[in-house]
Enzyme design. Structure first.
Site, PDB file in Angstrom:
ATOM      1  N   ARG A 248       1.166 -15.694 -21.319  1.00  0.00           N
ATOM      2  CA  ARG A 248       1.651 -15.640 -19.938  1.00  0.00           C
ATOM      3  C   ARG A 248       1.092 -16.874 -19.227  1.00  0.00           C
ATOM      4  O   ARG A 248      -0.131 -17.095 -19.259  1.00  0.00           O
ATOM      5  CB  ARG A 248       1.128 -14.343 -19.282  1.00  0.00           C
ATOM      6  CG  ARG A 248       1.660 -14.082 -17.899  1.00  0.00           C
ATOM      7  CD  ARG A 248       1.280 -12.699 -17.405  1.00  0.00           C
ATOM      8  NE  ARG A 248      -0.153 -12.539 -17.150  1.00  0.00           N
ATOM      9  CZ  ARG A 248      -0.716 -11.440 -16.632  1.00  0.00           C
ATOM     10  NH1 ARG A 248       0.053 -10.393 -16.346  1.00  0.00           N
ATOM     11  NH2 ARG A 248      -2.015 -11.369 -16.433  1.00  0.00           N
TER      12      ARG A 248
ATOM     13  N   GLY B 238       0.840  -1.205   0.000  1.00  0.00           N
ATOM     14  CA  GLY B 238       0.000   0.000   0.000  1.00  0.00           C
ATOM     15  C   GLY B 238       0.873   1.253   0.000  1.00  0.00           C
ATOM     16  O   GLY B 238       2.100   1.166   0.099  1.00  0.00           O
TER      17      GLY B 238
ATOM     18  N   TYR C 146      -2.420 -18.186  -5.242  1.00  0.00           N
ATOM     19  CA  TYR C 146      -3.204 -17.002  -4.891  1.00  0.00           C
ATOM     20  C   TYR C 146      -4.688 -17.359  -4.768  1.00  0.00           C
ATOM     21  O   TYR C 146      -5.336 -17.077  -3.756  1.00  0.00           O
ATOM     22  CB  TYR C 146      -2.985 -15.908  -5.947  1.00  0.00           C
ATOM     23  CG  TYR C 146      -3.957 -14.762  -5.849  1.00  0.00           C
ATOM     24  CD1 TYR C 146      -3.990 -13.970  -4.700  1.00  0.00           C
ATOM     25  CD2 TYR C 146      -4.849 -14.483  -6.880  1.00  0.00           C
ATOM     26  CE1 TYR C 146      -4.886 -12.923  -4.590  1.00  0.00           C
ATOM     27  CE2 TYR C 146      -5.736 -13.429  -6.784  1.00  0.00           C
ATOM     28  CZ  TYR C 146      -5.760 -12.657  -5.638  1.00  0.00           C
ATOM     29  OH  TYR C 146      -6.655 -11.622  -5.532  1.00  0.00           O
TER      30      TYR C 146
ATOM     31  N   ASN D 130     -11.931  -8.008 -13.142  1.00  0.00           N
ATOM     32  CA  ASN D 130     -10.766  -7.126 -13.324  1.00  0.00           C
ATOM     33  C   ASN D 130     -11.064  -5.708 -12.866  1.00  0.00           C
ATOM     34  O   ASN D 130     -11.707  -4.937 -13.589  1.00  0.00           O
ATOM     35  CB  ASN D 130     -10.325  -7.155 -14.786  1.00  0.00           C
ATOM     36  CG  ASN D 130      -9.633  -8.464 -15.125  1.00  0.00           C
ATOM     37  OD1 ASN D 130     -10.254  -9.520 -15.054  1.00  0.00           O
ATOM     38  ND2 ASN D 130      -8.370  -8.409 -15.446  1.00  0.00           N
TER      39      ASN D 130
HETATM   40  N1  UFG Z   1      -1.800  -8.548 -20.338  1.00  0.00           N
HETATM   41  C1  UFG Z   1      -0.942  -8.306 -21.382  1.00  0.00           C
HETATM   42  N2  UFG Z   1       0.181  -7.552 -21.136  1.00  0.00           N
HETATM   43  C2  UFG Z   1       0.446  -7.027 -19.896  1.00  0.00           C
HETATM   44  C3  UFG Z   1      -0.462  -7.258 -18.841  1.00  0.00           C
HETATM   45  C4  UFG Z   1      -1.574  -8.040 -19.094  1.00  0.00           C
HETATM   46  O1  UFG Z   1      -1.146  -8.774 -22.506  1.00  0.00           O
HETATM   47  O2  UFG Z   1       1.476  -6.347 -19.733  1.00  0.00           O
HETATM   48  C5  UFG Z   1      -3.007  -9.358 -20.579  1.00  0.00           C
HETATM   49  C6  UFG Z   1      -3.047 -10.602 -19.696  1.00  0.00           C
HETATM   50  O3  UFG Z   1      -2.362 -11.661 -20.331  1.00  0.00           O
HETATM   51  C7  UFG Z   1      -4.546 -10.821 -19.565  1.00  0.00           C
HETATM   52  C8  UFG Z   1      -5.141  -9.417 -19.616  1.00  0.00           C
HETATM   53  O4  UFG Z   1      -4.132  -8.606 -20.203  1.00  0.00           O
HETATM   54  O5  UFG Z   1      -5.015 -11.536 -20.656  1.00  0.00           O
HETATM   55  C9  UFG Z   1      -5.462  -8.857 -18.252  1.00  0.00           C
HETATM   56  O6  UFG Z   1      -4.323  -9.019 -17.411  1.00  0.00           O
HETATM   57  P1  UFG Z   1      -4.191  -8.347 -15.980  1.00  0.00           P
HETATM   58  O7  UFG Z   1      -2.826  -8.726 -15.458  1.00  0.00           O
HETATM   59  O8  UFG Z   1      -4.525  -6.901 -16.069  1.00  0.00           O
HETATM   60  O9  UFG Z   1      -5.338  -9.029 -15.117  1.00  0.00           O
HETATM   61  P2  UFG Z   1      -5.621 -10.593 -14.868  1.00  0.00           P
HETATM   62  O10 UFG Z   1      -6.864 -10.905 -15.629  1.00  0.00           O
HETATM   63  O11 UFG Z   1      -4.447 -11.443 -15.119  1.00  0.00           O
HETATM   64  O12 UFG Z   1      -5.795 -10.594 -13.278  1.00  0.00           O
HETATM   65  C10 UFG Z   1      -6.984 -10.310 -12.647  1.00  0.00           C
HETATM   66  C11 UFG Z   1      -6.687  -9.790 -11.249  1.00  0.00           C
HETATM   67  C12 UFG Z   1      -6.064 -10.888 -10.415  1.00  0.00           C
HETATM   68  C13 UFG Z   1      -6.939 -12.109 -10.435  1.00  0.00           C
HETATM   69  C14 UFG Z   1      -7.191 -12.536 -11.856  1.00  0.00           C
HETATM   70  C15 UFG Z   1      -8.157 -13.698 -11.893  1.00  0.00           C
HETATM   71  O13 UFG Z   1      -5.839  -8.683 -11.302  1.00  0.00           O
HETATM   72  O14 UFG Z   1      -5.905 -10.454  -9.084  1.00  0.00           O
HETATM   73  O15 UFG Z   1      -7.769 -11.480 -12.595  1.00  0.00           O
HETATM   74  O16 UFG Z   1      -7.771 -14.563 -12.893  1.00  0.00           O
HETATM   75  F1  UFG Z   1      -6.346 -13.140  -9.787  1.00  0.00           F
END
Ligand code: UFG
Length: 329
Positions: free
Chosen positions: A287, A41, A146, A175
């Site tokens: 990823r 934080g 997680y 998200n």
């Molecule tokens: N992505 C990219 N490039 C980046 C970052 C993200 O292509 O630099 C893509 C990821 O692969 C994904 C999408 O953008 O397909 C969203 O990614 P985020 O990292 O923004 O969010 P997530 O969906 O991975 O994560 C969210 C929450 C987590 C939770 C998860 C549940 O932030 O806390 O959903 O699956 F665990």
């Protein structure tokens, strides 16, 4: 007790989501104490009208002091480590903080007779979806530590309800995105792993480019689909949940999403439209651990608690995030 001023402990109130909830609690005239160790934080996100205590939720002595000093009506808990990738490498750290230290918090609440708890959960409890949109009755099969820690706390809460009458509402976020309209608080993470803030970083030259993770998913444009929900809409849902608990309502679990999904390519296009600038993107391999498509059904919370998200458009969500980011990050 409902819709009355209450005294609330917000654990993790200096983080991205916690700080938005604190702001709405204070606007609703609740009396707020923020406990945060500032490990993830930020002091700058702490609301000036809340009492701030810097410390860790696993510190039983500190909790005892706090609970002796204040008679809390409810506790809201946001103080978790939340990076899926990191959790794969450091499961012990995640289980200790997200589960072990939450047990300490619940024990302290129990010994002081505090029986209302709002818990920040996640779509990661579902794992790879079997059907879309995902409802709360979808099987919970997390695919990473997680998600396992969050699901473990949800199960513990069910057991604590039966054993001690602890009433809890767990909110499973999809998200979270966007920032408060004031531009005073918003998303801050170090390192930043989320899509929208990283798009802004690339647009501002704070990073060279953004990597687009995976273009070969079984989706119309080959990129992952996610359900983006404005952080203030999340906050509103927490206040509704709190009202239920203050009125001595039952424990429950709810999804928080927008019922619609956008692909990574669509998010990039919308971000470029909002900031009126091309963003440098490099198509990269998938990823690990990213499901192709995550879209929530939030019908249950709309129906049962009357939740009405105010931000239906992704452009508006991105615009609020941009206003915050370009001034503060
Ligand atoms: N992505 C990219 N490039 C980046 C970052 C993200 O292509 O630099 C893509 C990821 O692969 C994904 C999408 O953008 O397909 C969203 O990614 P985020 O990292 O923004 O969010 P997530 O969906 O991975 O994560 C969210 C929450 C987590 C939770 C998860 C549940 O932030 O806390 O959903 O699956 F665990």
């Amino acid at each position: 007790m409902s819709n009355q001023q209450a005294r609330i402990l917000v654990v993790g109130g200096a983080g991205y989501i916690g700080s938005h909830i604190v702001r709405q609690l204070i606007n609703a005239c609740h009396d707020v104490v923020i406990l945060d160790d500032l490990s993830t934080g930020y002091r700058q996100l702490v609301h000036q009208d809340g009492e701030f205590v810097q410390g860790h939720l696993g510190d039983l002595n500190l909790l005892e002091q706090l609970f002796n000093r204040h008679r809390f009506d409810a506790v809201m808990h946001f103080a978790a480590f939340s990076q899926v990738g990191e959790s794969m490498h450091h499961p012990l750290r995640y289980y200790q903080n997200n589960l072990g230290d939450t047990i300490t918090l619940l024990k302290a609440m129990q010994s002081h007779g505090i029986r209302r708890f709002v818990f920040s959960s996640t779509a990661a409890v579902y794992g790879e979806p079997l059907e879309i949109p995902i409802t709360e009755s979808h099987p919970c099969l997390p695919t990473n530590p997680y998600g396992n820690t969050k699901l473990a706390v949800e199960r513990l809460l069910t057991d604590c309800d039966m054993a001690y009458g602890l009433r809890s509402i767990a909110l499973r976020y999809f998200n979270a995105a966007g920032a408060d309209e004031s531009g005073e608080i918003g998303e801050l993470h170090d390192p930043e792993t989320h899509l929208i803030p990283n798009l802004f970083k690339a647009a501002l030259g704070q990073i060279d480019h953004i990597r687009l993770f995976g273009t070969d998913y079984p989706t119309p444009d080959g990129t992952c689909i996610r359900d983006y929900v404005h952080v203030n809409d999340l906050a509103q849902a927490h206040l509704l949940a709190l009202d239920v608990l203050l009125a001595d309502g039952e424990s429950a679990v709810y999804n928080l999403g927008s019922n619609s999904g956008f692909s990574v390519k669509e998010v990039i296009e919308k971000a470029e439209a909002v900031i009126e600038k091309k963003i440098p993107v490099i198509e990269s391999p998938r990823r690990p651990g990213d499901p192709a498509k995550l879209v929530a059904s939030s019908d249950k919370i709309r129906r049962e608690l009357g939740w009405k998200p105010g931000y239906e458009s992704l452009e508006t969500i991105i615009a609020t995030a941009w206003r915050w980011h370009r001034k503060n990050v």
